[in-house]
Design a protein around this motif. Structure first.
Motif, PDB file in Angstrom:
ATOM      1  N   UNK A  63       0.811  -1.219   0.000  1.00  0.00           N
ATOM      2  CA  UNK A  63       0.000   0.000   0.000  1.00  0.00           C
ATOM      3  C   UNK A  63       0.841   1.264   0.000  1.00  0.00           C
ATOM      4  N   UNK A  64       2.112   1.132   0.229  1.00  0.00           N
ATOM      5  CA  UNK A  64       3.005   2.292   0.258  1.00  0.00           C
ATOM      6  C   UNK A  64       4.332   1.830  -0.304  1.00  0.00           C
ATOM      7  N   UNK A  65       4.556   2.154  -1.538  1.00  0.00           N
ATOM      8  CA  UNK A  65       5.801   1.722  -2.161  1.00  0.00           C
ATOM      9  C   UNK A  65       6.743   2.906  -2.311  1.00  0.00           C
ATOM     10  N   UNK A  66       7.988   2.619  -2.091  1.00  0.00           N
ATOM     11  CA  UNK A  66       9.025   3.637  -2.253  1.00  0.00           C
ATOM     12  C   UNK A  66      10.064   3.101  -3.219  1.00  0.00           C
ATOM     13  N   UNK A  67      10.686   4.025  -3.896  1.00  0.00           N
ATOM     14  CA  UNK A  67      11.734   3.638  -4.828  1.00  0.00           C
ATOM     15  C   UNK A  67      13.035   3.487  -4.044  1.00  0.00           C
ATOM     16  N   UNK A  69      16.892   3.586  -3.240  1.00  0.00           N
ATOM     17  CA  UNK A  69      17.988   4.445  -3.670  1.00  0.00           C
ATOM     18  C   UNK A  69      19.207   3.583  -3.964  1.00  0.00           C
ATOM     19  N   UNK A  70      19.996   4.025  -4.907  1.00  0.00           N
ATOM     20  CA  UNK A  70      21.248   3.331  -5.200  1.00  0.00           C
ATOM     21  C   UNK A  70      22.259   3.662  -4.102  1.00  0.00           C
ATOM     22  N   UNK A  71      23.303   2.862  -4.013  1.00  0.00           N
ATOM     23  CA  UNK A  71      24.337   3.118  -3.007  1.00  0.00           C
ATOM     24  C   UNK A  71      24.972   4.491  -3.241  1.00  0.00           C
ATOM     25  N   UNK A  72      25.099   4.886  -4.486  1.00  0.00           N
ATOM     26  CA  UNK A  72      25.672   6.199  -4.809  1.00  0.00           C
ATOM     27  C   UNK A  72      24.766   7.318  -4.293  1.00  0.00           C
ATOM     28  N   UNK A  73      23.450   7.175  -4.458  1.00  0.00           N
ATOM     29  CA  UNK A  73      22.517   8.180  -3.960  1.00  0.00           C
ATOM     30  C   UNK A  73      22.541   8.264  -2.436  1.00  0.00           C
ATOM     31  N   UNK A  74      22.659   7.106  -1.785  1.00  0.00           N
ATOM     32  CA  UNK A  74      22.735   7.074  -0.324  1.00  0.00           C
ATOM     33  C   UNK A  74      24.014   7.762   0.146  1.00  0.00           C
ATOM     34  N   UNK A  75      25.129   7.439  -0.488  1.00  0.00           N
ATOM     35  CA  UNK A  75      26.410   8.051  -0.121  1.00  0.00           C
ATOM     36  C   UNK A  75      26.379   9.559  -0.328  1.00  0.00           C
ATOM     37  N   UNK A  76      25.767   9.991  -1.412  1.00  0.00           N
ATOM     38  CA  UNK A  76      25.649  11.425  -1.696  1.00  0.00           C
ATOM     39  C   UNK A  76      24.818  12.129  -0.622  1.00  0.00           C
ATOM     40  N   UNK A  77      23.719  11.521  -0.235  1.00  0.00           N
ATOM     41  CA  UNK A  77      22.874  12.107   0.807  1.00  0.00           C
ATOM     42  C   UNK A  77      23.618  12.159   2.134  1.00  0.00           C
ATOM     43  N   UNK A  78      24.365  11.111   2.447  1.00  0.00           N
ATOM     44  CA  UNK A  78      25.137  11.097   3.691  1.00  0.00           C
ATOM     45  C   UNK A  78      26.187  12.205   3.701  1.00  0.00           C
ATOM     46  N   UNK A  79      26.825  12.426   2.573  1.00  0.00           N
ATOM     47  CA  UNK A  79      27.823  13.494   2.483  1.00  0.00           C
ATOM     48  C   UNK A  79      27.182  14.870   2.672  1.00  0.00           C
TER      49      UNK A  79
END
Length: 90
Positions: A63-67, A69-79
């Motif tokens: 009922x609630x789907x999320x896309x 994130x790639x490891x690169x997107x996660x690393x970018x957000x963490x930075x």
């Protein structure tokens, strides 16, 4: 009055938890009373936990789907978060 589906009820509950978390966050940020702030922080933590339970149920039922994130997107957000934290500590 039409009957609500389980999905609609859960979506409403999830929305209420999001609204409560936002309101509690504002209360905490603007509170000058340490006891009130601590109480609000405790309630906010419980709200986060309850929201996560509702989200998990909705996600499991599809009922609630999320896309994902790639490891690169996660690393970018963490930075970005580290950069913000660094700026805030200066």
């Amino acid at each position: 009055m039409a009957n609500l589906t389980d999905k609609e009820i859960m979506a409403s509950v999830l929305g209420e938890h999001k609204l409560a978390a936002s309101s509690l966050t504002n209360l905490i940020l603007e509170s000058v009373c340490p006891m009130l702030r601590n109480d609000a922080e405790s309630i906010l933590t419980k709200t986060f936990d309850a929201q996560k339970q509702v989200f998990d149920i909705m996600s499991q039922k599809g009922w609630y789907s999320v896309q994902s994130a790639s490891q690169q997107e996660i690393s970018s957000a963490q930075q970005k978060i580290k950069g913000i934290q660094s700026q805030m500590s200066q």
